[in-house]
Design an enzyme around this catalytic site. Structure first.
Site, PDB file in Angstrom:
ATOM      1  N   SER A  17      -1.501  -6.598 -11.456  1.00  0.00           N
ATOM      2  CA  SER A  17      -0.175  -6.024 -11.233  1.00  0.00           C
ATOM      3  C   SER A  17       0.929  -6.983 -11.665  1.00  0.00           C
ATOM      4  O   SER A  17       1.900  -6.583 -12.332  1.00  0.00           O
ATOM      5  CB  SER A  17      -0.017  -5.662  -9.756  1.00  0.00           C
ATOM      6  OG  SER A  17       1.249  -5.091  -9.509  1.00  0.00           O
ATOM      7  N   ARG A  41       0.815  -1.222   0.000  1.00  0.00           N
ATOM      8  CA  ARG A  41       0.000   0.000   0.000  1.00  0.00           C
ATOM      9  C   ARG A  41       0.842   1.263   0.000  1.00  0.00           C
ATOM     10  O   ARG A  41       0.374   2.315  -0.442  1.00  0.00           O
ATOM     11  CB  ARG A  41      -0.928   0.017   1.216  1.00  0.00           C
ATOM     12  CG  ARG A  41      -2.057  -0.988   1.175  1.00  0.00           C
ATOM     13  CD  ARG A  41      -3.089  -0.682   2.252  1.00  0.00           C
ATOM     14  NE  ARG A  41      -2.520  -0.716   3.580  1.00  0.00           N
ATOM     15  CZ  ARG A  41      -2.524  -1.785   4.370  1.00  0.00           C
ATOM     16  NH1 ARG A  41      -3.055  -2.918   3.932  1.00  0.00           N
ATOM     17  NH2 ARG A  41      -1.997  -1.745   5.578  1.00  0.00           N
ATOM     18  N   ASN A  70       4.286   2.350  -3.577  1.00  0.00           N
ATOM     19  CA  ASN A  70       3.956   3.146  -4.760  1.00  0.00           C
ATOM     20  C   ASN A  70       2.486   3.523  -4.670  1.00  0.00           C
ATOM     21  O   ASN A  70       1.615   2.807  -5.164  1.00  0.00           O
ATOM     22  CB  ASN A  70       4.248   2.345  -6.033  1.00  0.00           C
ATOM     23  CG  ASN A  70       4.121   3.178  -7.291  1.00  0.00           C
ATOM     24  OD1 ASN A  70       3.502   4.239  -7.288  1.00  0.00           O
ATOM     25  ND2 ASN A  70       4.700   2.712  -8.376  1.00  0.00           N
ATOM     26  N   TYR A  88      -9.664  -3.451  -7.516  1.00  0.00           N
ATOM     27  CA  TYR A  88     -10.225  -4.014  -6.280  1.00  0.00           C
ATOM     28  C   TYR A  88     -11.663  -3.542  -6.039  1.00  0.00           C
ATOM     29  O   TYR A  88     -12.586  -4.353  -5.915  1.00  0.00           O
ATOM     30  CB  TYR A  88      -9.326  -3.637  -5.110  1.00  0.00           C
ATOM     31  CG  TYR A  88      -9.809  -4.133  -3.771  1.00  0.00           C
ATOM     32  CD1 TYR A  88      -9.643  -5.464  -3.397  1.00  0.00           C
ATOM     33  CD2 TYR A  88     -10.433  -3.266  -2.876  1.00  0.00           C
ATOM     34  CE1 TYR A  88     -10.086  -5.925  -2.168  1.00  0.00           C
ATOM     35  CE2 TYR A  88     -10.878  -3.712  -1.647  1.00  0.00           C
ATOM     36  CZ  TYR A  88     -10.705  -5.039  -1.297  1.00  0.00           C
ATOM     37  OH  TYR A  88     -11.154  -5.481  -0.079  1.00  0.00           O
ATOM     38  N   HIS A 131       3.629  -6.314 -14.754  1.00  0.00           N
ATOM     39  CA  HIS A 131       5.066  -6.295 -14.472  1.00  0.00           C
ATOM     40  C   HIS A 131       5.808  -7.325 -15.333  1.00  0.00           C
ATOM     41  O   HIS A 131       6.878  -7.027 -15.888  1.00  0.00           O
ATOM     42  CB  HIS A 131       5.322  -6.581 -12.991  1.00  0.00           C
ATOM     43  CG  HIS A 131       5.161  -5.393 -12.099  1.00  0.00           C
ATOM     44  ND1 HIS A 131       3.929  -4.961 -11.665  1.00  0.00           N
ATOM     45  CD2 HIS A 131       6.070  -4.530 -11.567  1.00  0.00           C
ATOM     46  CE1 HIS A 131       4.091  -3.897 -10.895  1.00  0.00           C
ATOM     47  NE2 HIS A 131       5.379  -3.612 -10.824  1.00  0.00           N
TER      48      HIS A 131
END
EC number: 2.3.1.26
Length: 550
Positions: free
Chosen positions: A456, A418, A421, A433, A460
Site C-alpha cells: 500500500s 480496515r 477504504n 495478507y 501510494h
C-alpha cells in the site's frame, strides 16, 4: 462506571426475583402511604415526586436496555450471515469447522486456500452515509458544509470584485489541473481495451488447454509469464510513459495513474479467483471448464469492487435521480477543493515563499495547513468513496454498497485502516495478507501485515511521485513507519473515547504535514527550476535549499 451501574442494576433485579414476598411487603407501605388521604385529599406533591423519580429511573435504564438490544441484534445478524455463507452453493462450500480441522492436519495449509465463494461475502446493503443522512442531526452537518462552500464562493467573488472592479468567474486552477484532457481520454481507452482483452484471452487460452496439455506446468508458467509482462510492461510502464512524455498537469495525471492501478488490481483479482477453480476442475476430471463469460468480466471491470465474483447481489431498478445527485455532489466537491486551494492554500504559500526555509516557517506551515488538509480529506472521502462509487453501483444495480465503515469512530489505527477504504482493504487483505500467509505459513502474521503495508505504501508513493513529478517520500514515511507503529501500539484493545480523540489529533496533524511538505516542494520547484536536472535532482528535496528570487 457504566459496568458498575449495570451490575448494581442486575443485582437489584436478581434480589427482587429471589425475594418476591419481601419486595411485596416493602411495596405495600409505600403504596399505603401514597394512597393515605391527608384531610380527604391525596398528597399531590408526593405523587409528583414519585412520578419524577420513576421517570429518572426509566431514563437510567434506557441506555442499558438499548445497548443490550443492539448487542443481541448484532449477534443475531452476524450469525445469520455466517450460516448463509456456510450454505452457499447448495451446501457444497467448506464450513469453518472443516477448514479448522484441515489446518490441524496440515500446518502449511497450502491446499486449503479458500475458493472464491469462501472469501469476501457480498450482500445487498446501503452505504452508511445514506442511512445516516436520513437522520436530521447528521443532515445538519451536511448542510453546514454546504453553507461553508457558499461562504467560500462569496468570499472569492467579493475579493475579486474589490481587486479587479468586476466579478471574476475564471477557474484558472481547475482548467490548469485538468488540462490536456483528450490525452487522458485516449490513454484511458487503450488501458481499458487492453485490460478487457488480454487477461481474459490469456486466461481462457490457459484454462481450455490446461487439462489437455502434456506439460501443464510449463503451459502454466508460459501463460503466467505473459500475464506478468502485460501487468508490468503494458499496464505498468505504458500509462506512466504517457504521463511523463506528454507532461500532463497534476489532476490529469491522477486520473490516468489511479485508473492504471485499478485495472492492475482488477486483472489480478480476476486471474487469482478463477485459476483455483480451473485447477480443482482438472483435479476432479470434470468435463466442463469453469470459464467466466465475457459479460461477467466486463461487468466486473466497471463494478465498484476489486474482488471478482461471477455474480453479485443486484438491486431491481436504477434510481436515475439518485445517480444524478451523486455526480452533482462529486462536481460540487471539485469546486469545493478549488475554493479551499484558492482561499486557504494559495495565500498561505504565497507568504511562505517570501521567507527562507527554517524550523519556524515549517511549524507554522504545518499548523496552518491542518484546516485545509482536513477539509480536503473529508471531501475526498465523500466525493470518491461515497458519491462516485455509489453512482456507479446504482447504474450497475450493484447491491453491496459497503465501500467504507464508521472509520470516524475508530479508537485504533488498525480499525481505521480496515474501515476507511473497504474496497482497497479487501484486495490487500485477500491478495497480499492472506496469500502471504498461505504461501509462507500462518506463523508469520506480522510479516504478512508488513507486506500488506509495504504494498500500500509503495503504490501510494508511486502515484504521488508520478503525479507531482518529484519524489518526496513524506507519505511513505508517515504511512510505513508511523502508521505501522501506531497499528501495533494503538491496537484494537484501546476502546476508550480518549483514543478516538488521539486518532483524530494524529490524523489532523498528518494531513497538515502532507499538505505543507508537498505544497512547499511544489512551489520550490516552480520558483527554483534547474536548467539541466539530473535523476538525483528529482529525488532531492528542492524546498530545503531553494531561495526564492523576486
Amino acid at each position: 462506571m457504566v459496568g458498575e451501574e449495570k451490575m448494581s442494576l442486575r443485582n437489584r433485579l436478581s434480589k427482587s426475583r429471589e425475594n418476591p414476598e419481601e419486595d411485596e411487603d416493602q411495596r405495600k407501605p409505600a403504596k399505603e402511604s401514597l394512597e393515605a388521604p391527608s384531610n380527604g385529599r391525596i398528597d399531590i406533591k408526593q405523587l409528583i415526586a414519585k412520578k419524577i423519580k420513576l421517570t429518572a429511573e426509566a431514563e437510567e435504564l434506557k441506555p442499558f436496555f438499548m445497548k443490550e438490544v443492539g448487542s443481541h441484534f448484532d449477534d443475531f445478524v452476524t450469525n445469520l450471515i455466517e450460516k448463509s455463507a456456510s450454505l452457499d452453493n447448495g451446501g457444497c462450500a467448506l464450513t469453518t469447522f472443516s477448514i479448522l480441522e484441515g489446518e490441524k492436519n496440515n500446518h502449511r495449509a497450502k491446499d486449503l486456500r479458500a475458493p472464491p465463494e469462501q472469501g469476501k461475502i457480498f450482500i445487498a446493503r446501503r452505504s452508511l452515509l445514506d442511512e445516516l443522512l436520513e437522520v436530521d442531526h447528521i443532515r445538519t452537518i451536511y448542510h453546514m458544509f454546504i453553507a461553508l462552500l457558499i461562504l467560500f464562493i462569496l468570499s472569492t467573488l467579493v475579493v475579486d470584485y474589490i481587486d479587479e472592479g468586476r466579478l471574476v468567474l475564471e477557474f484558472s486552477l481547475l482548467s490548469y489541473a485538468f488540462g490536456k484532457f483528450p490525452t487522458v481520454v485516449w490513454t484511458w481507452w487503450i488501458m481499458f481495451l487492453s485490460t478487457f482483452s488480454v487477461p481474459y484471452f490469456l486466461f481462457q487460452r490457459w484454462a481450455t488447454g490446461y487439462s489437455k496439455s502434456s506439460h501443464p506446468l510449463i503451459n502454466s508458467l508460459f501463460h503466467g509469464f505473459l500475464f506478468m509482462v502485460f501487468q508490468i510492461g503494458i499496464l505498468g510502464f505504458g500509462p506512466t510513459y504517457v504521463v511523463l512524455a506528454y507532461t500532463l498537469p497534476p489532476a490529469s495525471r491522477f486520473i490516468i495513474i489511479f485508473e492504471q492501478i485499478r485495472f492492475v488490481m482488477k486483472a489480478h483479482s480476476f486471474v487469482r479467483e478463477n485459476v483455483p477453480r480451473v485447477l480443482n476442475s482438472a483435479k476432479e476430471k470434470s468435463s466442463t471448464v469453469p470459464i467466466p463469460t465475457v459479460n461477467q468480466y466486463l461487468y466486473f471491470l466497471f463494478a465498484p469492487t476489486l474482488i471478482y465474483r461471477d455474480s453479485y447481489p443486484r438491486n431491481p431498478t436504477v434510481r436515475w435521480g439518485y445517480v444524478a445527485m451523486q455526480f452533482a455532489q462529486v462536481f460540487g466537491c471539485f469546486f469545493y477543493v478549488y475554493y479551499i486551494f484558492e482561499r486557504l492554500c494559495a495565500p498561505l504559500f504565497r507568504n511562505i515563499k517570501q521567507e527562507p526555509f527554517s524550523a519556524r516557517v515549517l511549524v507554522l506551515c504545518v499548523f496552518n495547513s491542518i484546516l485545509p488538509g482536513v477539509l480536503i480529506l473529508f471531501l475526498t472521502f465523500f466525493a470518491f468513496l461515497h458519491c462516485w462509487l455509489n453512482a456507479f453501483a446504482e447504474m450497475l444495480r450493484f447491491g453491496d454498497r459497503m465501500f467504507y465503515k464508521d472509520w470516524w469512530n475508530s479508537t485504533s489505527y488498525s480499525n481505521y485502516y480496515r474501515t476507511w477504504n473497504v474496497v482497497v482493504h479487501d484486495w490487500l487483505y485477500y491478495y497480499a495478507y492472506k496469500d502471504f500467509l498461505w504461501f509462507f505459513s500462518k506463523r508469520f502474521k506480522s510479516a504478512a501485515m508488513l507486506a500488506a503495508f509495504a504494498v500500500s505504501a509503495v503504490v501510494h508513493e508511486y502515484a504521488l511521485a508520478v503525479c507531482l513529478s518529484f519524489f518526496y517520500p513524506v507519505l511513505f514515511v508517515l504511512f510505513m513507519f508511523f502508521g505501522m507503529a501506531f497499528n501495533f501500539i494503538v491496537n484494537d484493545s484501546r476502546k476508550k473515547p480518549i483514543w478516538n480523540v488521539m486518532m483524530w489529533t494524529s490524523l489532523f496533524l498528518g494531513n497538515g504535514v502532507l499538505l505543507c511538505f508537498y505544497s512547499q516542494e511544489w512551489y520550490a520547484r516552480q520558483h527554483c527550476p534547474l536548467k539541466n536536472p539530473t535523476f538525483l535532482d528529482y529525488v532531492r528535496p528542492r524546498s530545503w535549499t531553494c531561495r526564492y528570487v523576486f
